[in-house]
Design a protein around this motif. Structure first.
Motif, mmCIF file in Angstrom:
data_model
loop_
_atom_site.group_PDB
_atom_site.id
_atom_site.type_symbol
_atom_site.label_atom_id
_atom_site.label_comp_id
_atom_site.label_asym_id
_atom_site.label_seq_id
_atom_site.Cartn_x
_atom_site.Cartn_y
_atom_site.Cartn_z
ATOM 1 N N HIS A 1 -44.019 35.192 -102.581
ATOM 2 C CA HIS A 1 -44.447 35.017 -101.192
ATOM 3 C C HIS A 1 -45.081 36.254 -100.582
ATOM 4 N N LYS A 2 -44.910 37.431 -101.188
ATOM 5 C CA LYS A 2 -45.355 38.674 -100.552
ATOM 6 C C LYS A 2 -46.859 38.698 -100.250
ATOM 7 N N THR B 1 -41.701 43.639 -95.537
ATOM 8 C CA THR B 1 -40.703 42.639 -95.147
ATOM 9 C C THR B 1 -40.535 42.679 -93.633
ATOM 10 N N GLY C 1 -33.517 39.798 -98.899
ATOM 11 C CA GLY C 1 -33.558 41.218 -99.224
ATOM 12 C C GLY C 1 -33.761 41.917 -97.890
ATOM 13 N N GLY C 2 -35.028 42.102 -97.515
ATOM 14 C CA GLY C 2 -35.334 42.500 -96.139
ATOM 15 C C GLY C 2 -35.344 41.276 -95.244
ATOM 16 N N GLY C 3 -35.606 40.124 -95.851
ATOM 17 C CA GLY C 3 -35.486 38.867 -95.126
ATOM 18 C C GLY C 3 -36.771 38.126 -94.808
ATOM 19 N N SER C 4 -37.894 38.468 -95.475
ATOM 20 C CA SER C 4 -39.154 37.849 -95.044
ATOM 21 C C SER C 4 -39.354 36.425 -95.555
ATOM 22 N N ASN C 5 -38.937 36.128 -96.788
ATOM 23 C CA ASN C 5 -39.126 34.737 -97.223
ATOM 24 C C ASN C 5 -38.167 33.831 -96.479
ATOM 25 N N GLU D 1 -34.412 37.264 -107.670
ATOM 26 C CA GLU D 1 -34.121 37.204 -106.236
ATOM 27 C C GLU D 1 -33.831 35.754 -105.846
ATOM 28 N N SER E 1 -38.711 31.846 -103.822
ATOM 29 C CA SER E 1 -39.587 32.920 -103.347
ATOM 30 C C SER E 1 -40.525 33.482 -104.410
HETATM 31 C C1 LIG Z 1 -39.435 41.029 -102.488
HETATM 32 C C2 LIG Z 1 -38.869 39.730 -102.903
HETATM 33 C C3 LIG Z 1 -37.775 39.146 -102.229
HETATM 34 C C4 LIG Z 1 -37.046 39.827 -101.119
HETATM 35 O O1 LIG Z 1 -37.792 40.098 -99.980
HETATM 36 P P1 LIG Z 1 -37.609 39.289 -98.620
HETATM 37 O O2 LIG Z 1 -38.354 40.098 -97.638
HETATM 38 O O3 LIG Z 1 -36.136 39.226 -98.335
HETATM 39 O O4 LIG Z 1 -38.170 37.945 -98.824
HETATM 40 C C5 LIG Z 1 -37.351 37.900 -102.627
HETATM 41 N N1 LIG Z 1 -37.933 37.249 -103.661
HETATM 42 C C6 LIG Z 1 -38.966 37.781 -104.337
HETATM 43 C C7 LIG Z 1 -39.544 37.017 -105.472
HETATM 44 C C8 LIG Z 1 -39.469 39.037 -103.987
HETATM 45 O O5 LIG Z 1 -40.500 39.561 -104.666
#
Ligand SMILES: *Cc1c(COP(=O)(O)O)cnc(C)c1O
Length: 395
Positions: free
Chosen positions: A89-90, A193, A235-239, A353, A379
Motif C-alpha cells: 500500500h505504501k 506512515t 506499524g505506524g498505522g497507515s494501511n 506484516e 497490506s
Molecule cells: C510498511 C508496511 C506496513 C506497516 O505500515 P503501516 O503504516 O502501519 O501500514 C504494513 N504492511 C506492509 C506490507 C508494509 O510494507
C-alpha cells in the motif's frame, strides 16, 4: 470529543507539531499546498490516473472462501493491496506526496526507511518524475534488508547509511529531519506512515483512504451491507487508518488494529506501542511510544520489519482513547502461522506484516464470531520476506 478532533492537527491530546522552529515554515507551506490540492479537481484527477494506470487501482475485494471455512468465520474478504506496484500500500502515499512536491516546485525527495519498503516506494516515484532522491537508512538495516537497498539504487536513489545511535529506523528518522532542516527550500520530506508532525498524519491518511473508500463501495455492491469487522496490521498505522477512516461514522462497523507482540509483550522485544506504550513525543508528534524510564525511545522489534516502529500514528492513539477501534497484538510465531495459513488456503503469499492481521483472525475468532462479515487489509505481498521465512520455517 468531536470538537477536539476538529482542532487542526490534534487528535484529542495526540498529534501536534514538535519540531525545530526552522521547519515550521515548511510544514505550513505543505499544509497550505495540501489544502489547495484537495480542492483542486485537476490534482484529484491526476492522482486518480496514477493510482489507476501506474499503481494498479482499484485493488480487488476478494472473498477468501477456503480461509473463511478453515477459520469458521462466515465471510472474510481480503482487500488486495498486495497486488499494487512495488508490492504494498505504501505506493498510494508516495504518489500523493510526490504530486504535492511537484506543486511546491521541490526537485528533491528525502525519506527514512527501516525495512526499505517506504524507501523503495519513494525511490520509485522519484524515478517516475525525474527527481533527486536520498534515502536515510540505518547501517544495521542496510545489512538486514539488502534486496531493498539494491532496488533503491537501481531506481536511481542514493542510500545514505546512518551510523549514529542504534543504526536503525529511529536514527534514520533523526538524520532525515536534520537534512530537511538544512535543505528545506528544494527538498520535500516524504513520511511513510500516518505519523510525524501535522499535516503529515492527515495527508497520509487521506492518500491511504482510497483503500477504505474502495472497500466500502465494493462490499456494498457484493453484500448489500457494511461489514461487521475491519481488521488490519498496525506499524505506524497507515494501511489500517486508510481502511478504517472512511467507516468512522458507520458505528456498527467494528475496527481491530493488530500490533506486533514480537517475542512477547513481557520480553520488551515487541513493537506494540498502543498496547504497551506510554505518551511521548516521537518524530514530531505526541502519541503513544515505546520509551524507557528516562523517556528515551526504545528500539522496537518484530519479525516483520515494516512493523518495528517504536511509535504509532497519533490518530490511532485517539481512536483507542475514544474506543472507536480496538487494538490487539500477535507474536512472531502466530504471524508465521498466519503466513502459512493464507499461503496454503488461498494461494496468496502475504507480507509478514499482513500475516499479523491474518493471525488475529485465528486467535480472535471467538471474539469476531462465526456469523461475521470481515474485511481484512492485505497490506502487502510476501516476496520480500522469503529469506526470513525460509530460515524461520526451516524450509
Ligand atoms: C510498511 C508496511 C506496513 C506497516 O505500515 P503501516 O503504516 O502501519 O501500514 C504494513 N504492511 C506492509 C506490507 C508494509 O510494507
Amino acid at each position: 470529543m468531536s470538537k477536539i478532533i476538529k482542532q487542526t492537527g490534534r487528535f484529542g491530546p495526540f498529534g501536534g507539531k514538535f519540531v525545530p522552529e526552522t521547519l515550521i515554515y515548511a510544514l505550513e507551506e505543505l499544509d497550505k499546498e495540501y489544502r489547495k490540492a484537495k480542492r483542486d479537481v485537476k490534482f484529484r484527477k491526476q492522482l486518480a490516473v496514477y493510482f489507476r494506470e501506474y499503481a494498479g487501482r482499484p485493488t480487488g475485494l476478494y472473498l477468501a472462501k477456503r480461509l473463511s471455512k478453515e477459520l469458521g468465520i462466515a465471510k472474510i474478504y481480503l482487500k488486495r493491496e498486495d497486488l499494487l506496484h512495488t508490492g504494498a500500500h505504501k505506493i498510494n502515499n508516495a504518489l500523493g506526496q510526490v504530486l504535492l512536491a511537484l506543486r511546491m516546485h521541490k526537485r528533491r525527495l528525502i525519506a527514512e526507511t527501516g525495512a526499505g519498503q517506504h524507501g523503495v516506494a519513494t525511490a520509485t516515484v522519484a524515478a517516475l518524475f525525474g527527481l533527486k532522491c536520498d534515502i536515510y537508512m540505518g547501517e544495521e538495516d542496510i545489512i538486514r534488508q539488502s534486496p531493498n537497498v539494491l532496488r533503491m539504487k537501481l531506481l536511481g536513489a542514493r542510500v545514505i547509511p546512518v551510523t549514529s545511535g542504534t543504526k536503525t529506523l529511529k536514527d534514520a528518522m533523526t538524520e532525515a529531519l536534520r537534512d530537511w532542516v538544512t535543505n528545506v527550500r528544494d527538498t520535500h520530506y516524504v513520511i511513510g506512515t500516518v505519523a510525524g508532525p501535522y499535516p503529515y498524519p492527515d495527508l497520509v491518511r487521506d492518500f491511504q483512504s482510497i483503500i477504505g473508500k474502495e472497500a466500502r463501495q465494493q462490499i456494498l455492491a457484493k453484500e448489500k451491507r457494511l461489514p461487521d469487522y475491519l481488521v488490519a496490521c498496525v506499524g505506524g498505522g497507515s494501511n489500517a487508518l486508510g481502511l478504517f477512516a472512511p467507516f468512522f461514522n458507520d458505528h456498527a462497523v467494528k475496527m481491530i488494529g493488530v500490533e506486533a507482540a514480537g517475542q512477547g509483550l513481557k520480553t520488551g522485544k515487541h513493537s506494540a506501542s498502543l498496547s504497551a506504550g506510554s505518551m511521548g513525543v516521537l518524530h514530531g508528534s505526541m502519541s503513544l511510544v515505546l520509551e524507557d524510564k528516562f523517556g528515551q525511545i526504545k528500539n522496537a522489534y518484530s519479525i516483520a520489519a515494516g512493523l518495528d516502529y517504536p511509535g504509532v500514528g497519533p490518530e490511532h492513539a485517539y481512536y483507542r482513547q475514544i474506543k472507536r477501534a480496538q487494538y490487539v497484538s500477535v507474536n512472531d510465531r502466530q504471524a508465521l502461522e498466519g503466513f502459512s495459513l493464507l499461503s496454503k488456503t488461498e494461494g496468496i503469499i502475504p507480507a509478514l506484516e499482513s500475516s499479523h492481521a491474518i493471525a488475529y483472525l485465528k486467535s480472535g475468532r471467538k471474539i469476531i464470531g462465526k456469523n461475521s462479515l470481515v474485511i481484512l487489509c492485505l497490506s502487502g505481498r510476501g516476496d520480500k520476506d522469503l529469506d526470513i521465512i525460509a530460515k524461520e520455517l526451516k524450509i
